[in-house]
Design a protein around this motif. Sequence first.
Motif, short mmCIF file in Angstrom:
data_model
loop_
_atom_site.label_atom_id
_atom_site.label_comp_id
_atom_site.label_asym_id
_atom_site.label_seq_id
_atom_site.Cartn_x
_atom_site.Cartn_y
_atom_site.Cartn_z
N TYR A 19 13.54 17.54 22.16
CA TYR A 19 14.26 18.97 21.80
C TYR A 19 15.83 19.05 22.27
O TYR A 19 16.31 18.14 23.08
CB TYR A 19 13.53 19.98 22.91
N LYS A 20 16.41 19.86 21.75
CA LYS A 20 18.06 20.10 21.84
C LYS A 20 18.28 20.61 23.39
O LYS A 20 17.42 20.91 24.02
CB LYS A 20 18.33 21.24 20.99
N ARG A 21 19.35 19.83 23.85
CA ARG A 21 19.62 20.14 25.40
C ARG A 21 21.22 20.85 25.21
O ARG A 21 21.82 20.69 24.31
CB ARG A 21 20.12 18.75 26.17
N TYR A 22 21.03 21.66 26.38
CA TYR A 22 22.26 22.85 26.15
C TYR A 22 23.29 22.55 27.44
O TYR A 22 22.76 21.89 28.44
CB TYR A 22 21.85 24.20 26.18
N SER A 23 24.36 23.05 27.31
CA SER A 23 25.33 22.80 28.31
C SER A 23 25.20 23.94 29.38
O SER A 23 24.48 24.83 29.08
CB SER A 23 26.84 22.91 27.80
N ASN A 24 25.54 23.48 30.74
CA ASN A 24 25.60 24.32 31.63
C ASN A 24 26.72 25.38 31.72
O ASN A 24 27.78 25.14 32.11
CB ASN A 24 25.76 23.71 33.01
N LEU A 25 26.21 26.62 31.51
CA LEU A 25 27.12 27.80 31.39
C LEU A 25 27.10 28.58 32.79
O LEU A 25 28.07 29.21 32.79
CB LEU A 25 26.36 28.95 30.21
N ALA A 26 26.16 27.98 33.66
CA ALA A 26 26.21 28.81 34.90
C ALA A 26 27.00 28.28 35.93
O ALA A 26 26.99 28.78 36.96
CB ALA A 26 24.48 28.99 35.40
N LYS A 27 27.46 27.07 35.89
CA LYS A 27 28.25 26.38 36.85
C LYS A 27 29.15 27.40 37.61
O LYS A 27 29.05 27.13 38.94
CB LYS A 27 28.83 25.16 36.34
N ASP A 28 29.87 27.87 36.93
CA ASP A 28 31.05 28.64 37.50
C ASP A 28 30.89 30.01 37.50
O ASP A 28 31.90 30.70 37.52
CB ASP A 28 32.25 28.19 37.02
N PHE A 29 29.89 30.49 37.00
CA PHE A 29 29.70 31.97 36.72
C PHE A 29 29.09 32.71 37.97
O PHE A 29 27.94 32.18 38.45
CB PHE A 29 28.63 32.15 35.45
N ILE A 30 29.82 33.65 38.20
CA ILE A 30 29.45 34.51 39.52
C ILE A 30 29.06 36.00 39.04
O ILE A 30 29.82 36.90 38.42
CB ILE A 30 30.51 34.65 40.64
N PRO A 31 27.52 36.10 38.79
CA PRO A 31 27.38 37.69 38.15
C PRO A 31 27.94 38.71 39.35
O PRO A 31 27.99 38.64 40.45
CB PRO A 31 25.88 37.68 38.23
N THR A 32 28.20 39.93 38.59
CA THR A 32 28.76 41.03 39.29
C THR A 32 27.87 42.23 39.19
O THR A 32 27.84 43.26 39.66
CB THR A 32 30.10 41.51 38.44
N GLY A 33 26.77 42.13 38.57
CA GLY A 33 25.56 42.92 38.37
C GLY A 33 24.28 42.31 37.81
O GLY A 33 24.24 41.01 37.51
N PRO A 34 23.08 43.11 37.87
CA PRO A 34 22.01 42.48 37.20
C PRO A 34 21.99 42.03 35.74
O PRO A 34 22.86 42.72 35.02
CB PRO A 34 21.01 43.72 37.47
N ASN A 35 20.94 41.22 35.42
CA ASN A 35 20.84 40.83 34.27
C ASN A 35 22.10 40.21 33.53
O ASN A 35 22.08 40.39 32.26
CB ASN A 35 20.37 42.07 33.33
N GLN A 36 22.66 39.46 34.29
CA GLN A 36 23.86 38.76 33.66
C GLN A 36 23.46 37.06 33.88
O GLN A 36 23.98 36.46 32.83
CB GLN A 36 25.30 38.87 34.52
N LEU A 37 23.00 36.97 34.74
CA LEU A 37 22.50 35.46 34.82
C LEU A 37 21.05 35.20 35.56
O LEU A 37 20.88 35.95 36.61
CB LEU A 37 23.38 34.72 35.78
N TRP A 38 20.19 34.64 34.76
CA TRP A 38 18.70 34.46 35.09
C TRP A 38 18.86 33.15 35.59
O TRP A 38 19.16 32.25 34.79
CB TRP A 38 17.67 34.82 34.34
N ARG A 39 17.95 32.71 36.61
CA ARG A 39 17.72 31.03 36.77
C ARG A 39 16.14 31.13 36.84
O ARG A 39 15.37 31.99 37.48
CB ARG A 39 18.17 30.68 38.26
#
Length: 210
Positions: free
Chosen positions: A22-42
């Motif tokens: 299957y396709k692999r995707y880049s890491n978009l979460a590395k430097d992302f700091i959420p400021t509210g709910p539902n911006q980044l799920w792990r």
Amino acid sequence: ENSLLHVVKRKFVKTTDSDHPYKRYSNLAKDFIPTGPNQLWRSDITYIRILTGFVYLAVILDAFSRKVIGYALSRSLADELTIAALGMAIAERTPSEGCIHHSDQGGQYASDDYIKKLTEHKFKISMSRIGNPYDNAMAESFMKTLKCEEVHLWDYKTMDDVLKRIPFFIGQVYNKKRLHSSLGYVPPEEFESVYAEKEKPVLTGQLVTL
């Protein structure tokens, strides 16, 4: 002499199979700091030992509050496990377009059916580098907490034992009671409640004299 016991380290069981087409995707979460709910799920998967083998647990956390918003249990590592956890999280939160979904590169997260569900709900897809747990440290930390504060303290024998204890720990202990230093020493649900109160619009009006 004082009846003190230590937690025994358990044998490692591999739950991530990155050898897939299957396709692999880049890491978009590395430097992302959420400021509210539902911006980044792990998301992540772990195993729970019982007498007849293993039960697998898939979880999804909201990175803003560390709250577990979706989970599923199964005797199989097939992608139905992760799809069920994702379905629970979507039903619970109804995220807006653009929420980042982060996972490892395992086949359960890269499968056609799982990616289709993410695409249908307009998630941005993010994956860790192979063999790098630091890319998904928050989910790894939750799994460690689950093992140390719940799984290793109970003698699970059957699937029913797991189905009884794990939802209780997640819903009534971890989300509602467990304090997090990163959240100002409040549990996830309280942290989200405080945030929601701050974000409520202030109603203003004008007095009209007749």
